[in-house]
Design a protein around this motif. Structure first.
Motif, PDB file in Angstrom:
ATOM      1  N   VAL B  42       0.841  -1.191   0.000  1.00  0.00           N
ATOM      2  CA  VAL B  42       0.000   0.000   0.000  1.00  0.00           C
ATOM      3  C   VAL B  42       0.878   1.243   0.000  1.00  0.00           C
ATOM      4  CG1 VAL B  42      -1.707   1.308   1.324  1.00  0.00           C
ATOM      5  CG2 VAL B  42      -1.909  -1.172   1.145  1.00  0.00           C
ATOM      6  N   ALA B  43       1.879   1.263   0.854  1.00  0.00           N
ATOM      7  CA  ALA B  43       2.753   2.429   0.938  1.00  0.00           C
ATOM      8  C   ALA B  43       3.492   2.640  -0.377  1.00  0.00           C
ATOM      9  CB  ALA B  43       3.740   2.263   2.087  1.00  0.00           C
ATOM     10  N   SER B  44       3.982   1.541  -0.977  1.00  0.00           N
ATOM     11  CA  SER B  44       4.753   1.751  -2.201  1.00  0.00           C
ATOM     12  C   SER B  44       3.848   2.166  -3.355  1.00  0.00           C
ATOM     13  CB  SER B  44       5.579   0.511  -2.553  1.00  0.00           C
ATOM     14  OG  SER B  44       4.731  -0.595  -2.698  1.00  0.00           O
ATOM     15  N   THR B  45       2.590   1.698  -3.327  1.00  0.00           N
ATOM     16  CA  THR B  45       1.665   2.148  -4.369  1.00  0.00           C
ATOM     17  C   THR B  45       1.372   3.645  -4.219  1.00  0.00           C
ATOM     18  OG1 THR B  45       0.657  -0.026  -4.116  1.00  0.00           O
ATOM     19  CG2 THR B  45      -0.466   1.521  -5.570  1.00  0.00           C
ATOM     20  N   PHE B  46       1.204   4.073  -2.981  1.00  0.00           N
ATOM     21  CA  PHE B  46       1.039   5.519  -2.760  1.00  0.00           C
ATOM     22  C   PHE B  46       2.226   6.273  -3.332  1.00  0.00           C
ATOM     23  CE2 PHE B  46      -2.261   4.975   0.638  1.00  0.00           C
ATOM     24  CZ  PHE B  46      -3.127   5.973   0.195  1.00  0.00           C
ATOM     25  N   GLU B  47       3.413   5.774  -3.054  1.00  0.00           N
ATOM     26  CA  GLU B  47       4.617   6.459  -3.485  1.00  0.00           C
ATOM     27  C   GLU B  47       4.651   6.560  -5.013  1.00  0.00           C
ATOM     28  OE1 GLU B  47       8.067   4.854  -1.653  1.00  0.00           O
ATOM     29  OE2 GLU B  47       9.404   6.342  -2.539  1.00  0.00           O
ATOM     30  N   GLU B  48       4.376   5.405  -5.676  1.00  0.00           N
ATOM     31  CA  GLU B  48       4.384   5.417  -7.143  1.00  0.00           C
ATOM     32  C   GLU B  48       3.345   6.385  -7.688  1.00  0.00           C
ATOM     33  OE1 GLU B  48       3.628   1.338  -8.149  1.00  0.00           O
ATOM     34  OE2 GLU B  48       5.452   0.725  -7.056  1.00  0.00           O
ATOM     35  N   ASP B  92      -7.005   0.444  -3.828  1.00  0.00           N
ATOM     36  CA  ASP B  92      -7.774   1.591  -3.324  1.00  0.00           C
ATOM     37  C   ASP B  92      -6.996   2.891  -3.410  1.00  0.00           C
ATOM     38  OD1 ASP B  92      -9.764  -0.213  -2.545  1.00  0.00           O
ATOM     39  OD2 ASP B  92      -8.773  -0.557  -0.619  1.00  0.00           O
ATOM     40  N   VAL B  93      -5.678   2.780  -3.626  1.00  0.00           N
ATOM     41  CA  VAL B  93      -4.812   3.938  -3.470  1.00  0.00           C
ATOM     42  C   VAL B  93      -5.185   5.087  -4.402  1.00  0.00           C
ATOM     43  CG1 VAL B  93      -2.444   4.694  -3.885  1.00  0.00           C
ATOM     44  CG2 VAL B  93      -2.886   2.730  -2.432  1.00  0.00           C
ATOM     45  N   GLY B  94      -5.393   4.747  -5.702  1.00  0.00           N
ATOM     46  CA  GLY B  94      -5.707   5.787  -6.676  1.00  0.00           C
ATOM     47  C   GLY B  94      -6.940   6.570  -6.257  1.00  0.00           C
ATOM     48  N   GLU B  95      -7.971   5.846  -5.853  1.00  0.00           N
ATOM     49  CA  GLU B  95      -9.229   6.485  -5.469  1.00  0.00           C
ATOM     50  C   GLU B  95      -9.038   7.392  -4.246  1.00  0.00           C
ATOM     51  OE1 GLU B  95     -12.319   3.647  -4.897  1.00  0.00           O
ATOM     52  OE2 GLU B  95     -13.837   5.183  -4.459  1.00  0.00           O
ATOM     53  N   ILE B  96      -8.237   6.921  -3.288  1.00  0.00           N
ATOM     54  CA  ILE B  96      -8.018   7.744  -2.094  1.00  0.00           C
ATOM     55  C   ILE B  96      -7.325   9.050  -2.479  1.00  0.00           C
ATOM     56  CG2 ILE B  96      -6.768   7.896   0.100  1.00  0.00           C
ATOM     57  CD1 ILE B  96      -7.178   4.941   0.486  1.00  0.00           C
ATOM     58  N   ILE B  97      -6.336   8.960  -3.340  1.00  0.00           N
ATOM     59  CA  ILE B  97      -5.618  10.183  -3.727  1.00  0.00           C
ATOM     60  C   ILE B  97      -6.574  11.133  -4.442  1.00  0.00           C
ATOM     61  CG2 ILE B  97      -3.767  11.111  -5.162  1.00  0.00           C
ATOM     62  CD1 ILE B  97      -2.112   8.722  -4.505  1.00  0.00           C
ATOM     63  N   ASP B  98      -7.318  10.586  -5.412  1.00  0.00           N
ATOM     64  CA  ASP B  98      -8.255  11.434  -6.163  1.00  0.00           C
ATOM     65  C   ASP B  98      -9.299  12.057  -5.257  1.00  0.00           C
ATOM     66  OD1 ASP B  98      -7.083  10.999  -8.475  1.00  0.00           O
ATOM     67  OD2 ASP B  98      -8.548   9.551  -9.291  1.00  0.00           O
TER      68      ASP B  98
END
Ligand SMILES: Cc1cc2nc3c(=O)[nH]c(=O)nc-3n(C[C@H](O)[C@H](O)[C@H](O)COP(=O)(O)O)c2cc1C
Ligand code: SF4
Ligand code: SF4
Ligand code: SF4
Ligand code: FES
Ligand code: FES
Lengths: 237, 614, 151
Positions: B42-48, B92-98
């Protein structure tokens, strides 16, 4: 550690031993004081010439007063001003008997243990006999290290897997073959052979109530069931 | 290098002024629990995503220590709003950022829903699990990156040290004494008094030691503190060293905790580089340094003298403590040992004052305690509560009760040295004295909740086998006595028990308590005595009726298939490892008791409630 | 197995050959070789200048050390209290059956070592099985097969 007769009285400590006021050298441990005053208590891991190790727990005594009392091992506990020490209270006796019961179930055929059990008037062993030949008192290890300065043997493993061994379980280069370890061992000297043949029964125990005598003529073993006679739990009736 | 207290304060002001509390920040919990549920991806996906979206320099990403709500991991919190997301996956990462980070919206499906009201809880502080907690020691875990000392400085880190170095050791000891802080590692000995004994002990070389061996199987707060906020432990130790007059310190940490080892090692290195450790700390003239030692996996090494033996490179065997370790400890020198959580409390006390601290808790037990609330409970995790909270509040209000509508049976506190507290005592206020009175103890704070499906004889046998394995074997009552106790309990759970055995257990317990060399043997009977006291009927059922009421003891249970419920789906037949189930498709299946090895897989897989055990 | 003395030297020197660091040194050697080769223990005893029997005592006292080589895949089943009450024993039994070894042993092909551990600090997710460094939470006997198939 022995008592110095020139010690000025001022440097002695005073404490109560079984109700009597006594004095002792402050460098003594309780066991030394107790023995000095001629009271006999059982010990298995203690030897005058070696550092006390405090593991057999047979030398426990009760200290304190009122409802604030506790058991301590006398071979480890220093004498202290004002202590109240009881060497044969009910609690102490009960504890020693249970410890003895545990030890004799571990090494049923050690004559020394049998004698000691008899003195403690232990009549029954409720645990399955294990027919081992070491009580892990560590006397041999300390003998080898402190008196022979060889450090050829030591403890290995942990808990119920603990055992005495040489480094890497191999013949030890450090060992001087002096035999001191065997000399001091309380468990492996004079082993009762059990009644494979009636003639090998040692008859050497100091028991006063040989319960198996009726069965084996002149047997002198006292246990119920006589543990020195059995090789495994299936033999216990 | 920070050469004086003034320099520390100006560094802190600089860090704080550079921080903008309105700047978007994503925190991902990196505690062990969340780790196990996949927070690293999850953390690395956020980073990317932040990198590829060109957001990396606008939004901070922080991997923090444990938030406590491990059951719901991986946990992500979005600041400045403080939006709390649970069970986050890389998808879920993309959606959270958006939605949240960029547009301030909320992704509802990732939010915590109250199981009773179904109400959505947006922020961490709204969730019942957190509401009744008082997170003093664990509190900063959610906001700091344990590897970044600036994060710690920003939340007033090392200001307690500065304050302590500005006063005398006696004042510091007095403050800790007045706070009423008691050891969090086991016995609850007053910390200030312990420090004082070490300070007053003769000798030039003294040691302070941090006990991070955390042997209690079921407790992991020390791990989470050390992983999540290592500087707080270090700061506590430096203060303690100053107060006791020690110049060397050791942290003895379990090797099973690699992240804790890594984070505390980093913290020590950084503190040394900054001049918070080493010679002449912040110009005070006080020298102190710390080493990390890793344990080798032995519960008994948590015991103070065994720990010290192990620090000396020897097997971890305890020795008699008729002369205290504050006089003769490590290498026979005065040594002060405290638990991780105890050390982490120290900076709080120095900063906020003894009176503030003494205002929290009960008469005899002050401050908060972290418990690991685990077992058969809905909200498992680490909870920090003021001393004196009732078991009911902890288990039902914070813990959310027992899963699957089962009935609460008992809670085990204090680890292998503790005891089981029955349902009838659920309103007990948790502090050192109350727990002891109930036949248990505080221990390190393990709280294992048990439901109707837990067999109390099995629990007792479990703890005794744990202790047999972990006893060092040095003294007779513990080595031989526990072995026998284990034999008796095994006999009972396998249907060979006798009523006399219960008396023998009691006699053995007495001797273990009275005559064992160290705390392990002395407290070992507690799990047995407490279950025997509160659940004797279960022992009797095993002995007299050869029946395990909870259906746990395999020797005493049999599985069978209820032909009425069985649809003949064949799932159990396929999964049974010992071919004990037979039957044709769509026909009721039969279980061959002779072949059954009682693994219980059929019971688990059957969707029609057709497998029964009794 | 022959041990590389220069590698041992660098481990030992990292701790300034201090006897007090014996356990840490053994940890590092074990991490290097997967177990503690007897020669390495002999070497450590002579470098730290402590009795061989003390090194042997320490190496056999702590559960983390093994004097026998371990398998390539190491499976640790948590038997801590939290995992126990959630049924870790059944998970262990299933692993023992599937791997055809008992806890503490290594499969004949040297692939797997199965061990128990008392709490890995992830109690909230119990029963926990750690495969090499990877944590698997909420394990059941049924999930064991997937675990072994690397799924
Ligand atoms: C068998 C045994 C195991 C122990 N394990 C731990 C442990 O894992 N962590 C700990 O902090 N204290 C443990 N203790 C308690 C320590 O001996 C010691 O009392 C404590 O670390 C002192 O610190 P405190 O006063 O801050 O609690 C254990 C005690 C015993 C008897
Ligand atoms: S015979 Fe060997 S092991 Fe025994 S005391 Fe002598 S040197 Fe030590
Ligand atoms: S071999 Fe004898 S002396 Fe050595 S520990 Fe065993 S019983 Fe004691
Ligand atoms: S009580 Fe148990 S752990 Fe403690 S010294 Fe005795 S044998 Fe070792
Ligand atoms: S003689 Fe004191 S404990 Fe053995
Ligand atoms: S009891 Fe298994 S992880 Fe703690």
């Amino acid at each position: 550690m022995s008592q110095n007769s020139q010690t000025p009285r001022g440097e002695m400590v005073t404490f109560m031993l079984n109700g009597a006021e006594v004095q002792a050298d402050p460098n003594w441990n309780l066991l030394e004081a107790i023995q000095f005053y001629g009271i006999d208590i059982p010990t298995l891991c203690y030897d005058e010439g070696l550092t006390p190790y405090g593991v057999c727990r047979l030398c426990v005594v009760e200290i304190g007063s009122g409802d604030r009392t506790k058991l301590v091992t006398s071979c480890m506990h220093p004498v202290r001003e004002g202590l109240e020490v009881r060497t044969h209270s009910n609690r102490v006796i009960k504890t020693r008997k249970m410890i003895m019961e545990l030890l004799i179930a571990r090494c049923p055929s050690s004559k020394k243990l049998q004698d000691m059990a008899a003195l403690l008037e232990l009549k029954e062993v409720r645990f399955k006999p294990l027919n081992d030949d070491c009580i892990l008192c560590g006397l041999c290890v300390r003998m080898c290290e402190e008196q022979m300065v060889a450090k050829a043997i030591g403890f290995a493993g942990r808990g119920t897997d603990r055992y005495i061994t040489t480094p890497f379980d191999m013949t030890s280069e450090e060992c001087r073959r002096c035999g001191a370890c065997m000399y001091i061992c309380p468990a492996c000297e004079l082993r009762c052979q059990g009644p494979q043949a009636e003639t090998v029964l040692c008859s050497g125990c100091i028991n006063t109530e040989p319960v198996c005598a009726s069965e084996y003529g002149d047997a002198m073993c006292f246990m119920v069931p006589c543990l020195s006679c059995v090789k495994g739990p299936e033999d216990v009736k | 290098m920070v050469k004086s207290i003034n320099e520390l304060e100006s560094l802190r002001s600089q860090i704080q002024s550079e921080r903008d509390s309105n700047r978007p920040r994503i925190t991902v919990c990196g505690g062990t629990g969340c780790h196990a549920s996949g927070c690293t991806e999850v953390a690395s996906t956020f980073e990317e995503n932040l990198d590829s979206g060109g957001l990396a320099n606008k939004i901070d990403l922080v991997v923090t220590g444990c938030h406590g709500f491990c059951e719901r991991g991986p946990i992500v919190i979005i600041f400045p709003q403080g939006v709390f997301y649970q069970k986050v996956t890389p998808e879920d990462v993309g959606e959270i950022i958006d939605t949240t980070v960029e547009n301030g919206g909320i992704v509802e499906r990732l939010q915590y829903k109250d199981p009773v009201t179904n109400e959505i809880k947006v922020k961490e502080e709204d969730i019942p699990f957190y509401q009744k907690q008082k997170r003093l020691v664990m509190g900063n875990n959610t906001s700091i990156d344990p590897t970044n000392v600036n994060d710690y400085l920003a939340v007033d880190g090392y200001s307690a040290l500065a304050k302590a170095l500005g006063s005398t050791p006696e004042t510091v000891i007095d403050e800790v004494k007045r706070s009423g802080l008691r050891g969090r590692g086991g016995g609850g000995f007053p910390t200030g008094r312990k420090w004082e004994s070490t300070r007053n002990a003769p000798g030039d070389i003294k040691y302070v030691i941090c006990n991070a061996d955390e042997g209690d199987p079921g407790a992991y707060m020390d791990r989470s503190i050390l992983e999540g906020n290592p500087h707080s432990v270090l700061e506590g130790m430096i203060i303690g060293a100053y107060a006791t007059g020690a110049n060397e310190g050791y942290i003895y940490v379990r090797n099973e905790y690699p992240l804790a080892v890594a984070n505390i090692t980093t913290a020590i290195r950084v503190a040394r580089e900054m001049g918070l450790l080493g010679d002449n700390i912040m110009g005070s003239g006080f020298d102190f340094d710390v080493k990390v030692n890793r344990g080798g996996g032995a519960f008994v090494c948590g015991e103070s003298t065994a720990l010290m033996a192990s620090l000396e490179g020897k097997p971890g065997e305890p020795r008699a403590k008729y002369v205290h370790t504050s006089d003769k400890g490590l290498w026979d020198r005065p040594s002060n040992l405290n638990n991780v959580e105890t050390w982490a409390n120290v900076p709080l006390i120095i900063n906020k004052g003894a009176d503030w601290y003494a205002g929290i808790g009960t008469d005899s037990s002050k401050g908060t305690k972290v418990f690991s609330l685990v077992g058969k409970i809905n909200n498992t995790g680490l909870v920090e509560v003021p001393m004196g909270m009732t078991l009911r509040e902890i288990i039902f209000d914070i813990g959310g009760g027992i899963p699957d509508g089962k009935a609460f049976k008992a809670v085990q506190t204090g680890g292998p040295s503790g005891g089981c507290i029955p349902e009838s005592m659920i309103d007990l206020a948790v502090d050192y004295e109350q727990l002891a009175e109930a036949g248990s103890m505080m221990g390190s704070g393990g709280m294992i909740v048990m439901d109707e499906d837990t067999c109390m004889v099995d629990v007792a046998r479990y703890f005794i086998s744990f202790l047999i394995e972990e006893s060092c074997g040095k003294c007779v009552p513990c080595r031989e006595g526990l072995l026998r106790m284990g034999e008796i309990l095994t006999d009972i759970t396998e249907g060979r028990g006798k009523m006399e055995d219960l008396d023998l257990i009691r006699d053995l317990s007495e001797v273990l308590k009275d005559a064992s060399l160290c705390g392990l043997g002395q407290t070992a009977p507690n799990p047995v005595l407490s279950t025997l006291k509160y659940f004797e009927d279960e022992y009797v059922a095993h002995i007299k009726d050869h029946r395990c009421p909870a259906g746990v003891c395999t020797e005493l249970i049999t599985y069978s298939i209820d032909a009425g419920n069985c649809t003949g789906c064949g799932l159990c037949l396929k999964k049974c490892p010992s071919e004990a189930i037979m039957g044709d498709k769509k026909q009721p299946h039969v279980l061959d008791v002779e072949k059954c090895i009682k693994c219980g897989i059929c019971y688990d897989v059957c969707r029609f409630d057709a497998v029964s055990k009794e | 197995m022959t041990v590389d003395e220069s590698r041992l030297d660098s481990i030992i020197d990292e701790y300034n050959a201090e006897p007090g660091s014996l356990i840490s040194i053994l940890q590092d050697i074990q991490a290097e070789y997967n177990y503690l080769p007897a020669e390495s223990l002999e070497y450590v005893a002579s470098r730290l200048n402590i009795p061989r029997v003390q090194v042997f005592g320490v190496a056999t006292f702590f559960k983390a050390f093994s004097l026998k080589p371990k398998g390539k895949q190491q499976i640790h089943v948590c038997m801590g209290t939290a995992c126990h009450v959630r049924g870790s024993k059944r998970v262990l039994e299933e692993l023992e059956r599937k791997l055809e070894i008992k806890a503490g042993d290594t499969t004949e092909n040297g692939e797997y070592t199965l061990e128990t551990v008392n709490c890995v600090g992830a109690c909230a997710l119990g029963p926990v099985v750690v495969e090499n460094e990877e944590y698997h939470g909420q394990m059941t006997p049924i999930k064991v097969e997937n675990l072994l198939n690397g799924k």
